[in-house]
Motif scaffolding. Structure first.
Motif, PDB file in Angstrom:
ATOM      1  N   ASP A 195      40.296-103.410 113.098  1.00 11.96           N
ATOM      2  CA  ASP A 195      41.219-103.302 111.966  1.00 11.96           C
ATOM      3  C   ASP A 195      40.816-102.174 111.019  1.00 11.96           C
ATOM      4  O   ASP A 195      40.908-102.299 109.796  1.00 11.96           O
ATOM      5  N   GLY A 196      40.307-101.066 111.586  1.00 13.97           N
ATOM      6  CA  GLY A 196      39.944 -99.903 110.790  1.00 13.97           C
ATOM      7  C   GLY A 196      38.603 -99.993 110.079  1.00 13.97           C
ATOM      8  O   GLY A 196      38.206 -99.059 109.388  1.00 13.97           O
ATOM      9  N   THR A 197      37.882-101.088 110.260  1.00 10.73           N
ATOM     10  CA  THR A 197      36.596-101.279 109.597  1.00 10.73           C
ATOM     11  C   THR A 197      35.474-101.209 110.635  1.00 10.73           C
ATOM     12  O   THR A 197      35.568-101.851 111.688  1.00 10.73           O
ATOM     13  N   PRO A 198      34.396-100.449 110.358  1.00 14.52           N
ATOM     14  CA  PRO A 198      33.280-100.399 111.301  1.00 14.52           C
ATOM     15  C   PRO A 198      32.681-101.783 111.550  1.00 14.52           C
ATOM     16  O   PRO A 198      32.570-102.595 110.624  1.00 14.52           O
ATOM     17  N   VAL A 199      32.338-102.040 112.805  1.00 13.66           N
ATOM     18  CA  VAL A 199      31.713-103.304 113.196  1.00 13.66           C
ATOM     19  C   VAL A 199      30.429-103.015 113.971  1.00 13.66           C
ATOM     20  O   VAL A 199      30.282-101.961 114.581  1.00 13.66           O
ATOM     21  N   GLU A 200      29.514-103.960 113.951  1.00 13.50           N
ATOM     22  CA  GLU A 200      28.233-103.780 114.633  1.00 13.50           C
ATOM     23  C   GLU A 200      28.414-103.740 116.148  1.00 13.50           C
ATOM     24  O   GLU A 200      29.322-104.369 116.696  1.00 13.50           O
ATOM     25  N   VAL A 201      27.520-102.997 116.780  1.00 14.29           N
ATOM     26  CA  VAL A 201      27.513-102.897 118.237  1.00 14.29           C
ATOM     27  C   VAL A 201      26.241-103.562 118.764  1.00 14.29           C
ATOM     28  O   VAL A 201      25.256-103.696 118.035  1.00 14.29           O
ATOM     29  N   PRO A 202      26.240-103.975 120.027  1.00 14.81           N
ATOM     30  CA  PRO A 202      25.033-104.597 120.592  1.00 14.81           C
ATOM     31  C   PRO A 202      23.931-103.561 120.811  1.00 14.81           C
ATOM     32  O   PRO A 202      24.158-102.352 120.710  1.00 14.81           O
ATOM     33  N   ASP A 203      22.747-104.033 121.120  1.00 15.35           N
ATOM     34  CA  ASP A 203      21.641-103.150 121.482  1.00 15.35           C
ATOM     35  C   ASP A 203      21.849-102.655 122.908  1.00 15.35           C
ATOM     36  O   ASP A 203      22.376-103.380 123.757  1.00 15.35           O
ATOM     37  N   LEU A 204      21.410-101.448 123.175  1.00  8.71           N
ATOM     38  CA  LEU A 204      21.508-100.870 124.515  1.00  8.71           C
ATOM     39  C   LEU A 204      20.344-101.354 125.365  1.00  8.71           C
ATOM     40  O   LEU A 204      19.193-101.364 124.913  1.00  8.71           O
ATOM     41  N   THR A 205      20.646-101.757 126.586  1.00 13.04           N
ATOM     42  CA  THR A 205      19.635-102.180 127.542  1.00 13.04           C
ATOM     43  C   THR A 205      19.607-101.187 128.699  1.00 13.04           C
ATOM     44  O   THR A 205      20.658-100.802 129.212  1.00 13.04           O
ATOM     45  N   VAL A 206      18.420-100.765 129.084  1.00 15.86           N
ATOM     46  CA  VAL A 206      18.238 -99.887 130.239  1.00 15.86           C
ATOM     47  C   VAL A 206      17.437-100.688 131.247  1.00 15.86           C
ATOM     48  O   VAL A 206      16.261-100.963 131.028  1.00 15.86           O
ATOM     49  N   GLU A 207      18.101-101.090 132.351  1.00 10.05           N
ATOM     50  CA  GLU A 207      17.472-102.039 133.276  1.00 10.05           C
ATOM     51  C   GLU A 207      17.070-101.471 134.626  1.00 10.05           C
ATOM     52  O   GLU A 207      16.488-102.176 135.424  1.00 10.05           O
ATOM     53  N   SER A 208      17.409-100.220 134.894  1.00  6.08           N
ATOM     54  CA  SER A 208      17.110 -99.700 136.226  1.00  6.08           C
ATOM     55  C   SER A 208      16.425 -98.351 136.130  1.00  6.08           C
ATOM     56  O   SER A 208      16.443 -97.688 135.086  1.00  6.08           O
ATOM     57  N   GLU A 209      15.834 -97.937 137.235  1.00 11.73           N
ATOM     58  CA  GLU A 209      15.191 -96.625 137.286  1.00 11.73           C
ATOM     59  C   GLU A 209      16.214 -95.519 137.056  1.00 11.73           C
ATOM     60  O   GLU A 209      15.956 -94.580 136.299  1.00 11.73           O
ATOM     61  N   ARG A 210      17.382 -95.623 137.673  1.00 15.65           N
ATOM     62  CA  ARG A 210      18.425 -94.611 137.482  1.00 15.65           C
ATOM     63  C   ARG A 210      18.901 -94.597 136.027  1.00 15.65           C
ATOM     64  O   ARG A 210      19.101 -93.534 135.441  1.00 15.65           O
ATOM     65  N   GLY A 211      19.065 -95.763 135.434  1.00 21.39           N
ATOM     66  CA  GLY A 211      19.451 -95.833 134.035  1.00 21.39           C
ATOM     67  C   GLY A 211      18.419 -95.181 133.139  1.00 21.39           C
ATOM     68  O   GLY A 211      18.764 -94.461 132.193  1.00 21.39           O
ATOM     69  N   GLU A 212      17.138 -95.396 133.426  1.00 17.92           N
ATOM     70  CA  GLU A 212      16.071 -94.780 132.625  1.00 17.92           C
ATOM     71  C   GLU A 212      16.066 -93.265 132.789  1.00 17.92           C
ATOM     72  O   GLU A 212      15.833 -92.532 131.826  1.00 17.92           O
ATOM     73  N   GLU A 213      16.339 -92.767 134.009  1.00 18.07           N
ATOM     74  CA  GLU A 213      16.419 -91.317 134.233  1.00 18.07           C
ATOM     75  C   GLU A 213      17.534 -90.711 133.372  1.00 18.07           C
ATOM     76  O   GLU A 213      17.331 -89.675 132.730  1.00 18.07           O
ATOM     77  N   LEU A 214      18.710 -91.335 133.394  1.00 16.93           N
ATOM     78  CA  LEU A 214      19.829 -90.832 132.591  1.00 16.93           C
ATOM     79  C   LEU A 214      19.506 -90.911 131.102  1.00 16.93           C
ATOM     80  O   LEU A 214      19.789 -89.971 130.345  1.00 16.93           O
ATOM     81  N   HIS A 215      18.911 -92.024 130.687  1.00 11.92           N
ATOM     82  CA  HIS A 215      18.554 -92.221 129.283  1.00 11.92           C
ATOM     83  C   HIS A 215      17.601 -91.124 128.814  1.00 11.92           C
ATOM     84  O   HIS A 215      17.823 -90.489 127.771  1.00 11.92           O
ATOM     85  N   GLN A 216      16.545 -90.878 129.560  1.00 16.31           N
ATOM     86  CA  GLN A 216      15.563 -89.856 129.185  1.00 16.31           C
ATOM     87  C   GLN A 216      16.180 -88.460 129.180  1.00 16.31           C
ATOM     88  O   GLN A 216      15.893 -87.649 128.299  1.00 16.31           O
ATOM     89  N   TYR A 217      17.024 -88.173 130.166  1.00 21.50           N
ATOM     90  CA  TYR A 217      17.688 -86.870 130.226  1.00 21.50           C
ATOM     91  C   TYR A 217      18.510 -86.630 128.957  1.00 21.50           C
ATOM     92  O   TYR A 217      18.399 -85.583 128.319  1.00 21.50           O
ATOM     93  N   ALA A 218      19.324 -87.598 128.564  1.00 21.89           N
ATOM     94  CA  ALA A 218      20.157 -87.439 127.378  1.00 21.89           C
ATOM     95  C   ALA A 218      19.307 -87.294 126.124  1.00 21.89           C
ATOM     96  O   ALA A 218      19.593 -86.459 125.260  1.00 21.89           O
ATOM     97  N   LEU A 219      18.241 -88.080 126.008  1.00 21.01           N
ATOM     98  CA  LEU A 219      17.367 -87.972 124.838  1.00 21.01           C
ATOM     99  C   LEU A 219      16.716 -86.594 124.764  1.00 21.01           C
ATOM    100  O   LEU A 219      16.618 -85.999 123.681  1.00 21.01           O
ATOM    101  N   GLU A 220      16.278 -86.064 125.900  1.00 23.22           N
ATOM    102  CA  GLU A 220      15.678 -84.727 125.926  1.00 23.22           C
ATOM    103  C   GLU A 220      16.683 -83.650 125.521  1.00 23.22           C
ATOM    104  O   GLU A 220      16.337 -82.714 124.816  1.00 23.22           O
ATOM    105  N   GLN A 221      17.923 -83.786 125.991  1.00 24.25           N
ATOM    106  CA  GLN A 221      18.940 -82.780 125.692  1.00 24.25           C
ATOM    107  C   GLN A 221      19.324 -82.768 124.214  1.00 24.25           C
ATOM    108  O   GLN A 221      19.736 -81.746 123.692  1.00 24.25           O
ATOM    109  N   THR A 222      19.200 -83.895 123.564  1.00 25.59           N
ATOM    110  CA  THR A 222      19.642 -84.002 122.170  1.00 25.59           C
ATOM    111  C   THR A 222      18.496 -83.849 121.178  1.00 25.59           C
ATOM    112  O   THR A 222      18.729 -83.899 119.969  1.00 25.59           O
ATOM    113  N   SER A 223      17.281 -83.662 121.646  1.00 28.38           N
ATOM    114  CA  SER A 223      16.145 -83.572 120.741  1.00 28.38           C
ATOM    115  C   SER A 223      15.921 -82.168 120.205  1.00 28.38           C
ATOM    116  O   SER A 223      14.999 -81.942 119.449  1.00 28.38           O
ATOM    117  N   ASP A 224      16.770 -81.229 120.583  1.00 27.90           N
ATOM    118  CA  ASP A 224      16.622 -79.834 120.111  1.00 27.90           C
ATOM    119  C   ASP A 224      16.792 -79.727 118.619  1.00 27.90           C
ATOM    120  O   ASP A 224      17.562 -80.289 117.971  1.00 27.90           O
TER     121      ASP A 224
END
Length: 145
Positions: free
Chosen positions: A116-145
């Motif tokens: 209804d146009g008002t910000p709402v809380e989001v859940p915590d992100l879970t990284v449960e697999s090796e592939r998920g961790e690879e993607l997670h680390q890649y994105a964090l590295e790309q955005t740390s500049d």
């Protein structure tokens, strides 16, 4: 609770003449629109609510996408705030005849979950697999500049 891999979106858009600039390649505004739409789908899948674009970081166009090629957009949630969702988005040109792809654009979009146009809380992100961790680390590295 959604995992990083649950948020992965892959979508294709065919570049038609009405999507082109004067050079017969995809207009940057159309590419950004497709990235925004597909990124929002990833954010909504994660948040369980509608999401609106809050910011876009480092949107660099590395190579053109000719008319007739396919735009392949890949997106996933890699970080969250209280009401925000960070989505890493990569765009490729894809030859529809061969399937060969080339990276054209990468960016970091931030979406805010709303009800209804008002910000709402989001859940915590879970990284449960090796592939998920690879993607997670890649994105964090790309955005740390």
């Amino acid at each position: 609770m959604p995992t990083l891999l649950d948020t992965r979106i892959e979508n294709r858009h065919r570049v038609q003449p009405n999507h082109a600039n004067n050079y017969q390649t995809a207009h940057g505004g159309n590419v950004m629109k497709w990235m925004d739409e597909d990124g929002a789908m990833s954010a909504m899948r994660f948040a369980g609510n509608s999401c609106v674009t809050a910011s876009v970081d480092k949107l660099d166009f590395k190579r053109p996408i000719p008319v007739g090629d396919t735009v392949l957009v890949k997106a996933f949630v890699y970080d969250t705030g209280r009401t925000s969702v960070r989505v890493w988005i990569r765009t490729y040109r894809e030859d529809p005849r061969t399937g060969k792809t080339e990276l054209t654009t990468e960016s970091d979009f931030v979406f805010v979950a709303v009800e209804d146009g008002t910000p709402v809380e989001v859940p915590d992100l879970t990284v449960e697999s090796e592939r998920g961790e690879e993607l997670h680390q890649y994105a964090l590295e790309q955005t740390s500049d």
